[in-house]
Design a protein around this motif. Sequence first.
Motif, PDB file in Angstrom:
ATOM      1  N   UNK C 314       0.851  -1.189   0.000  1.00 30.40           N
ATOM      2  CA  UNK C 314       0.000   0.000   0.000  1.00 30.40           C
ATOM      3  C   UNK C 314       0.888   1.240   0.000  1.00 30.40           C
ATOM      4  N   UNK C 315       0.281   2.374   0.242  1.00 32.86           N
ATOM      5  CA  UNK C 315       1.046   3.611   0.344  1.00 32.86           C
ATOM      6  C   UNK C 315       0.611   4.340   1.607  1.00 32.86           C
ATOM      7  N   UNK C 316       1.417   5.317   2.011  1.00 27.84           N
ATOM      8  CA  UNK C 316       0.993   6.135   3.135  1.00 27.84           C
ATOM      9  C   UNK C 316       0.590   7.531   2.643  1.00 27.84           C
ATOM     10  N   UNK C 317       0.210   8.353   3.599  1.00 27.35           N
ATOM     11  CA  UNK C 317      -0.407   9.627   3.242  1.00 27.35           C
ATOM     12  C   UNK C 317       0.540  10.577   2.510  1.00 27.35           C
ATOM     13  N   UNK C 318       1.847  10.310   2.601  1.00 29.63           N
ATOM     14  CA  UNK C 318       2.782  11.165   1.858  1.00 29.63           C
ATOM     15  C   UNK C 318       3.302  10.467   0.607  1.00 29.63           C
ATOM     16  N   UNK C 319       2.667   9.374   0.242  1.00 32.24           N
ATOM     17  CA  UNK C 319       2.953   8.772  -1.055  1.00 32.24           C
ATOM     18  C   UNK C 319       4.045   7.717  -1.037  1.00 32.24           C
ATOM     19  N   UNK C 320       4.557   7.372   0.143  1.00 28.62           N
ATOM     20  CA  UNK C 320       5.564   6.320   0.205  1.00 28.62           C
ATOM     21  C   UNK C 320       4.921   4.949   0.134  1.00 28.62           C
ATOM     22  N   UNK C 321       5.629   4.012  -0.496  1.00 26.73           N
ATOM     23  CA  UNK C 321       5.104   2.661  -0.593  1.00 26.73           C
ATOM     24  C   UNK C 321       5.444   1.901   0.677  1.00 26.73           C
ATOM     25  N   UNK C 322       4.426   1.261   1.243  1.00 29.50           N
ATOM     26  CA  UNK C 322       4.587   0.532   2.507  1.00 29.50           C
ATOM     27  C   UNK C 322       3.803  -0.768   2.433  1.00 29.50           C
ATOM     28  N   UNK C 323       4.067  -1.665   3.367  1.00 26.68           N
ATOM     29  CA  UNK C 323       3.199  -2.823   3.535  1.00 26.68           C
ATOM     30  C   UNK C 323       2.291  -2.550   4.725  1.00 26.68           C
ATOM     31  N   UNK C 324       1.014  -2.797   4.563  1.00 28.00           N
ATOM     32  CA  UNK C 324       0.080  -2.492   5.636  1.00 28.00           C
ATOM     33  C   UNK C 324      -0.503  -3.771   6.213  1.00 28.00           C
ATOM     34  N   UNK C 325      -0.431  -3.890   7.547  1.00 24.43           N
ATOM     35  CA  UNK C 325      -1.197  -4.924   8.230  1.00 24.43           C
ATOM     36  C   UNK C 325      -1.890  -4.237   9.395  1.00 24.43           C
ATOM     37  N   UNK C 326      -3.110  -4.634   9.691  1.00 19.71           N
ATOM     38  CA  UNK C 326      -3.920  -3.923  10.658  1.00 19.71           C
ATOM     39  C   UNK C 326      -4.034  -4.699  11.950  1.00 19.71           C
ATOM     40  N   UNK C 327      -3.399  -4.152  12.971  1.00 16.16           N
ATOM     41  CA  UNK C 327      -3.622  -4.715  14.295  1.00 16.16           C
ATOM     42  C   UNK C 327      -4.995  -4.234  14.781  1.00 16.16           C
ATOM     43  N   UNK C 328      -5.382  -4.678  15.924  1.00 14.14           N
ATOM     44  CA  UNK C 328      -6.695  -4.268  16.441  1.00 14.14           C
ATOM     45  C   UNK C 328      -7.632  -5.446  16.430  1.00 14.14           C
ATOM     46  N   UNK C 329      -8.868  -5.167  16.786  1.00 14.68           N
ATOM     47  CA  UNK C 329      -9.841  -6.253  16.939  1.00 14.68           C
ATOM     48  C   UNK C 329     -10.814  -6.220  15.780  1.00 14.68           C
ATOM     49  N   UNK C 330     -10.764  -7.214  14.933  1.00 12.87           N
ATOM     50  CA  UNK C 330     -11.613  -7.187  13.747  1.00 12.87           C
ATOM     51  C   UNK C 330     -12.375  -8.483  13.593  1.00 12.87           C
ATOM     52  N   UNK C 331     -13.461  -8.376  12.845  1.00 13.28           N
ATOM     53  CA  UNK C 331     -14.257  -9.559  12.538  1.00 13.28           C
ATOM     54  C   UNK C 331     -13.557 -10.336  11.432  1.00 13.28           C
ATOM     55  N   UNK C 332     -13.344 -11.633  11.630  1.00 10.66           N
ATOM     56  CA  UNK C 332     -12.802 -12.415  10.511  1.00 10.66           C
ATOM     57  C   UNK C 332     -13.813 -12.539   9.363  1.00 10.66           C
ATOM     58  N   UNK C 333     -15.085 -12.355   9.683  1.00  7.74           N
ATOM     59  CA  UNK C 333     -16.106 -12.463   8.646  1.00  7.74           C
ATOM     60  C   UNK C 333     -17.195 -11.429   8.940  1.00  7.74           C
ATOM     61  N   UNK C 334     -17.074 -10.241   8.331  1.00  2.57           N
ATOM     62  CA  UNK C 334     -18.056  -9.193   8.644  1.00  2.57           C
ATOM     63  C   UNK C 334     -19.447  -9.546   8.135  1.00  2.57           C
ATOM     64  N   UNK C 335     -19.508 -10.528   7.258  1.00  3.91           N
ATOM     65  CA  UNK C 335     -20.817 -10.961   6.768  1.00  3.91           C
ATOM     66  C   UNK C 335     -21.747 -11.416   7.881  1.00  3.91           C
ATOM     67  N   UNK C 336     -21.166 -11.965   8.953  1.00  2.00           N
ATOM     68  CA  UNK C 336     -22.006 -12.460  10.052  1.00  2.00           C
ATOM     69  C   UNK C 336     -22.833 -11.326  10.643  1.00  2.00           C
ATOM     70  N   UNK C 337     -22.138 -10.260  11.019  1.00  2.00           N
ATOM     71  CA  UNK C 337     -22.854  -9.150  11.641  1.00  2.00           C
ATOM     72  C   UNK C 337     -23.663  -8.345  10.640  1.00  2.00           C
ATOM     73  N   UNK C 338     -23.482  -8.605   9.361  1.00  3.96           N
ATOM     74  CA  UNK C 338     -24.280  -7.902   8.358  1.00  3.96           C
ATOM     75  C   UNK C 338     -25.706  -8.436   8.265  1.00  3.96           C
TER      76      UNK C 338
END
Lengths: 362, 362, 362, 362
Positions: C314-338
């Motif tokens: 991905x990129x960051x807000x100043x245009x540099x190329x980065x790899x993004x991984x998101x820590x935090x608490x997320x649903x493995x399948x958002x379809x369930x709560x949908x």
Amino acid sequence: MSENSFGRLFRVTTWGESHGPAIGCVIDGCPPRLKLSENDIQPWLDKRRPGQSKYTTQRREPDQVKILSGVFEGQTTGTPISLLIENTDQRSKDYGDIAQSYRPGHADIAYDLKYGIRDYRGGGRSSARETAMRVAAGAVARVILRELIGPQLIIRGALTAIGSQHVDRELWDWSQTHKNPFWCPDVTSVERWAQQLDAIRKEGSSIGALVEVVAENVPAGLGAPIYGKLDAEIASALMGINGVKAVEIGEGFGVVALKGQENADPIRSEGSATHPKFLSNHAGGILGGISTGQPIVSRMAVKPTSSILVPVPSINAVGQEVDVMTKGRHDPCIGIRAVPVAEAMIACILADHFLRNRAQCG
Amino acid sequence: MSENSFGRLFRVTTWGESHGPAIGCVIDGCPPRLKLSENDIQPWLDKRRPGQSKYTTQRREPDQVKILSGVFEGQTTGTPISLLIENTDQRSKDYGDIAQSYRPGHADIAYDLKYGIRDYRGGGRSSARETAMRVAAGAVARVILRELIGPQLIIRGALTAIGSQHVDRELWDWSQTHKNPFWCPDVTSVERWAQQLDAIRKEGSSIGALVEVVAENVPAGLGAPIYGKLDAEIASALMGINGVKAVEIGEGFGVVALKGQENADPIRSEGSATHPKFLSNHAGGILGGISTGQPIVSRMAVKPTSSILVPVPSINAVGQEVDVMTKGRHDPCIGIRAVPVAEAMIACILADHFLRNRAQCG
Amino acid sequence: MSENSFGRLFRVTTWGESHGPAIGCVIDGCPPRLKLSENDIQPWLDKRRPGQSKYTTQRREPDQVKILSGVFEGQTTGTPISLLIENTDQRSKDYGDIAQSYRPGHADIAYDLKYGIRDYRGGGRSSARETAMRVAAGAVARVILRELIGPQLIIRGALTAIGSQHVDRELWDWSQTHKNPFWCPDVTSVERWAQQLDAIRKEGSSIGALVEVVAENVPAGLGAPIYGKLDAEIASALMGINGVKAVEIGEGFGVVALKGQENADPIRSEGSATHPKFLSNHAGGILGGISTGQPIVSRMAVKPTSSILVPVPSINAVGQEVDVMTKGRHDPCIGIRAVPVAEAMIACILADHFLRNRAQCG
Amino acid sequence: MSENSFGRLFRVTTWGESHGPAIGCVIDGCPPRLKLSENDIQPWLDKRRPGQSKYTTQRREPDQVKILSGVFEGQTTGTPISLLIENTDQRSKDYGDIAQSYRPGHADIAYDLKYGIRDYRGGGRSSARETAMRVAAGAVARVILRELIGPQLIIRGALTAIGSQHVDRELWDWSQTHKNPFWCPDVTSVERWAQQLDAIRKEGSSIGALVEVVAENVPAGLGAPIYGKLDAEIASALMGINGVKAVEIGEGFGVVALKGQENADPIRSEGSATHPKFLSNHAGGILGGISTGQPIVSRMAVKPTSSILVPVPSINAVGQEVDVMTKGRHDPCIGIRAVPVAEAMIACILADHFLRNRAQCG
């Protein structure tokens, strides 16, 4: 909510320029299975039509309305009703002068300031000709009101002043409004007004007027308390008619001088909590934006038309200072023809609010 | 286009009753990256707040606004801005009497006729308390106008009459409006008005008023020619304020008595076709529904409040005839507090039309 | 028709960011005199609430809804209903990384491209947290449908696939949907799905899902034939739910392979012209945009959440190329709560169209 | 927001029945000073027109569009553009049978259930003839997009399956779509499809189809994050086309089977933070309801027309059970003619969102 539409559930979209091939409107939201034909619409257009007396513009348009859709075997189908009137009498050359110069007091310059272009022929979109479609839509609204509420609901307008000559309200007689070319309810004012307008016309000038519209036997409960207020929407509808600069409901500007107990309309029950009787009508039939069952009384001030033969200082499209006088055929008092337009706008608003109220309150 | 929303692109939805836990609004469509904090809103609320002088209701509400969404690190994000004010001073028992009876001239009975139910505490939704959120929204609209048009655009209002005491327009001084509790622009009227209101208050009555709002340096081209007319929307916005019964633009009802050449504002170019100079302003800054660059002048008539100590014949909810007098804390002249509300409505309309014009005309 | 509102006569405006002080909505147009309390809303919110099983995000929010307006003595008053949920568990620091970088597949970058600013905390406005207010509004819509149409009108949803594991439709049992954390109607799929999700969660990834909602005993005649089509509005409502990329009605994409006689649902009268019986339901209960009385069947595809622990370029807000991984608490399948969100959107649309139909057709 | 309008700032209202005197539309909100004539519209109508090959209905309509308003001296004026097409080939008697009976799978019965009346001639308002006005409006939208964004913005559609015969996507060649009567992008499918349709036509049946529309070089930032989502509005617009039962964006239903890292489109900067490059396009050009600058890819499933010669069990208007077969001239695959309609709807939505974005974000 496009800029050329009004109403929410009974929704009217108009189009057309004064000197284009035609003008028209699309009416959306009409309930199905109401009897409707051109005969329900044409009489109201005939009332508004120019060229009927020497006190209105001599432009002659048969203004023959055609229903192009939404009616099948004499009944509305619930689909959009398209109405069209062809423009037949378009003497464009009369307007040659105003192609390049701005009539003071007219929308000419505002269109150019906004759009950088305008159809100057006959005023284009800003012509009062557009109001024919409001009258046509109003005729359809009247059919809805008659069929879904009943014939006791009556909407009628009158001209109550031309210049500083006001009618004598003591002599008000609605039946008179159809017997003179001014919608004047006071038979004693007719001759005075005729003389005044003859003089105005001879000087090539124009004059303002005051219009009053009363809607009787409107059911209680139409409107909404905060932003869809019945009086706010009437104000918008009337102020949006060409040349209107002021609107009032009931006591109107008169409330400024009143005390609370003078302005409050006393209520009597006559044995029924749901059909209150009011002993006066300062409120003009609307409290908190909602109809109370009393007559809905509205008034509007119509300015003198700005298309006059008297020269007024102005500028032209390239910024030169000029004097402008407008040849052509104009109404010395556009307030006269505004009467059926105002009636039509009230009819449209009431039909719309009847449907809106039916949606929420059943 | 729900009934509790107004505006089209700058769109405000208000909610809340006088004696519920809170009132609030949601502002949608605000452009992003404008600096905004509670400090931009609170001062305008403080101007409207009750309890500031003996001439307005003694209900004391800190009316502290909170921004709950739409602002991040001091800037608008383009997402909806939710504003909330908690209700803290709710003396419900004061209103016990009106739970069962209808105040003549008040929306009480209209709510029951429409909905078959009403929150009678403090007038519920029909309370002037709702107008606090209009003022809050107007403050956000002012930020938009300042940032996207410029600080030269000024919107300000004044009270020009209480009862039959009108200001002397020759003595008009805008700076005075902030120096007296009446928004009076004429220093010589202040003492007269104070005495009049003292008398009104002592009799337990109320009185009507006249409000004028002027918006200066509005760019030409805002508005639309037929149904989104700038003047029609101003009419709707002002007529929709609690207690307003009449609205006029520019010359207003005065146009009735004018001839065409008297009403037309002469135009001079001063060398520029796109920045015309008008020699008068009968039009009130609007031609054909579109702003011309002249000051936009509007006026509205505010009725005397119907919550008075003087008894007026009425009925109760079961149809019995009663005399109603309203105890509690009320404004003897609600027109006073309507001034900042009217200013706010004009601000909202101008912000909305600025965005609408930018959409179509760039 | 502001961007944060939906519906026309039953109209919902939502506001709020994931990590602001609160989220909320305003419901306008609710009919008066319906019994309503927090107890009608809270159970639906509880169904959607995160943190209930290990298969949804571990963010814990009590999600306690408060009614701030529009209800008096346990009944709706016809005025706007304001609902509010305070945000209590906002671990903003978890999201520090995404403040500067864009999660591929997420709305982060789109907000910045449009607005030039975004509230990055927890996804701000783009967080699925916003859908809580849809569920709350849907609960109010259900009250309207129950009171004005009847309890036989049932809206219920199910998850029919996670990844490439589809339910066995032969085993469909609605009662099962409440007995497992997946809204799975096929008891034999539950264990398979649990294992699949465990694996997905362990790799720090996510997976797509398929949701089906069925509304039974919807009256015939809701909808409109051209642009207010019931299926078009369902399509918009479902496609507008976070992460949805496809919508179908009835036979859906299956119609491509069908011949006319295969797709047409035969009609039998059973003695009544006005209550036709259909022998199949390829149409999904809607013909020409109008409900026919058959079950309304809709499906939507929900993408895998883009907030994953697997790095993506991905990129960051100043245009540099980065790899993004998101820590935090997320649903493995958002379809369930949908699932409850989709049910709620269908409820809102049906309530809106019920009122719209009542307005035009009585 | 009437039922026969779509769009918000670029707003189209259509009217007319298949066998009435004419059909038409009113386009409101078009920016001023754009070159526009019938020549900009007619070619797109010609593409949609029936009777051009043996694979579409043999109804022959010249479909000659007239501009009745809103254009002056070859330029748009900012006022509403009224378009009209006269109906010339109306063989009403062909439809005598369906006057009394309901075609299974057709809107006939739904109209009667809703309105209690329908114009049965040629399907009345539910006829695909209405889509001619969508195409006309789409042509105007294309002028806006070309003039205000640029010619690089290209919207084009293709038929990707008839029945179960799908194109070979490896052979996709946009230039082919104009060289065969099917909008087929894969030259190797044309002959197969022709044979299939000949067979279908001979049995008097019909067949479903799959349509794909791609919009390239759409600026980033169009759309809105919650309820005015670009994909939600595309879903509504496509689902609202006659016979459409399913819509997808980008990966569409394919997302169900994907993991987060498979579905997320990696982003590269190529040195610019504001013009990101995406390495894939599962998102179909839209993230969080907002365009990203990638191609916007949408697909829709069109059902087989229900007007077929094969008899299907049905009922008539008085409730008797009958077998219905429809004589007359029908398309064996209405999906073919849906291609230019789908393109037009996308054009209208993009023009509308361009104006909406310009309003809020400048």
